[in-house]
Design a protein around this motif. Sequence first.
Motif, PDB file in Angstrom:
ATOM      1  N   HIS A  10      50.254  -1.096  44.883  1.00 44.95           N
ATOM      2  CA  HIS A  10      48.800  -1.157  44.717  1.00 44.95           C
ATOM      3  C   HIS A  10      48.250   0.252  44.472  1.00 44.95           C
ATOM      4  N   ASP A  31      45.823   1.732  45.678  1.00 48.49           N
ATOM      5  CA  ASP A  31      45.321   2.383  46.885  1.00 48.49           C
ATOM      6  C   ASP A  31      46.428   2.786  47.861  1.00 48.49           C
ATOM      7  N   ARG A  79      50.200  -5.945  46.327  1.00 53.75           N
ATOM      8  CA  ARG A  79      49.123  -5.789  47.301  1.00 53.75           C
ATOM      9  C   ARG A  79      49.388  -4.583  48.207  1.00 53.75           C
ATOM     10  N   SER A  80      50.620  -4.111  48.241  1.00 53.90           N
ATOM     11  CA  SER A  80      50.960  -3.029  49.160  1.00 53.90           C
ATOM     12  C   SER A  80      51.492  -1.804  48.417  1.00 53.90           C
ATOM     13  N   GLY A 123      52.748  -5.079  53.585  1.00 52.99           N
ATOM     14  CA  GLY A 123      53.250  -6.103  52.675  1.00 52.99           C
ATOM     15  C   GLY A 123      54.756  -6.219  52.692  1.00 52.99           C
ATOM     16  N   GLU A 149      53.387 -10.812  44.793  1.00 49.50           N
ATOM     17  CA  GLU A 149      52.073 -10.681  45.419  1.00 49.50           C
ATOM     18  C   GLU A 149      52.091  -9.595  46.491  1.00 49.50           C
ATOM     19  N   GLU A 204      44.263  -3.567  51.368  1.00 45.29           N
ATOM     20  CA  GLU A 204      45.143  -3.449  50.216  1.00 45.29           C
ATOM     21  C   GLU A 204      45.654  -2.018  50.123  1.00 45.29           C
ATOM     22  N   GLY A 205      46.938  -1.882  49.797  1.00 46.84           N
ATOM     23  CA  GLY A 205      47.555  -0.570  49.802  1.00 46.84           C
ATOM     24  C   GLY A 205      48.282  -0.263  51.095  1.00 46.84           C
TER      25      GLY A 205
END
Length: 346
Positions: free
Chosen positions: A278, A280, A274-275, A236, A270, A231-232
């Motif tokens: 995010h 992170d 998630r990317s 994505g 999403e 994640e991060g």
Amino acid sequence: MPLFRRRSGGEGAQDRAGRRGFGFGRRGAGSPAATGSAEPRLDPTYGDESARLALRQAAAGDWAALRPTLAAADGAELSFLVGAMSDVPRVEQWTSRALADTPDDTLLLLLSGARHVVWGWEARTAARAKDVTEEGWKVFHQRLDVAEEQLLEAAEREPSWHAPWNFLQMSALGASLGPDVAACRFEAAVRRAPGNAGSHRIRLQQLSAKWGGSHEEMHEFARSAMLAAPEGSPLGELVALAHLEQWLALPDGEDRAYLTSPAVVAGLQEAAFRSVLHPDFVPVRGWQASFNAFAMAFSLADQPKTARLLFDALDGCVTEAPWHYLSRDPVKAFRAHRDRCTSYWR
């Protein structure tokens, strides 16, 4: 590498964007900042003065000054710098002369090979295959033949380098070397740079319907790559690019209905959260490409609230792709969508 251009034309965006903040990770030099008011501009160096100097040296053919910069670059940085220089006109002229004098210089060989890939695509032009002239095809393949020879030699001399395989992916796409070669070269590239967004973008093109793949293969690859990455990760963006590719293939009317459908909007949300949105997410060289892809996708999907988060962070930094799908002037397309999304929430 030219792609077919397409001219065209936003929310119930999740409030979690405001609750979670931008999620840009640890901000440093060149990191996103929520301003978004700067005049849009295309800048292949993303504002990096050292990279700008390198491009000026490449344009001037000053290899003595340029070589130390490339020699000091790590894997991802070398791929970025060589990629930026491969777009500089007439680099093929002085690199060919320099190679005649120093044929053992692998950095010079790499730069020449990369330039021949881009130079080949320039001969082919951005026209659809059926509209490319016979002479255009001939010159295209002649230049790719040179690129293949030089890049394969560079890869053999420096087995750990990512850059030769990145450009060999582009060459395989243009030369239609087939799915097995394409897959092999992608695997070689990601073994050397597992999270490299550029190599994943080329692989997405290889799997797209317009290059002999299918929408299903393309979407499966995009989602699998996103979920396999932490994640991060910027990967994505592949989900957004895949939706834009399918949108591009649809007739007027159906294209907008596709991008604004609840399933596609949910998939974009999403992927973004998630990317790039995010907590992170940590900006690395070229983060602006991912933000541009999401900004265009959310704007076309009638999601101005989420799109504005991305436009604000970009602060006017435009990347040619994917805005060239909308106009021959990416800056004009960027500005129109940014201003629309901004004015919606004033």
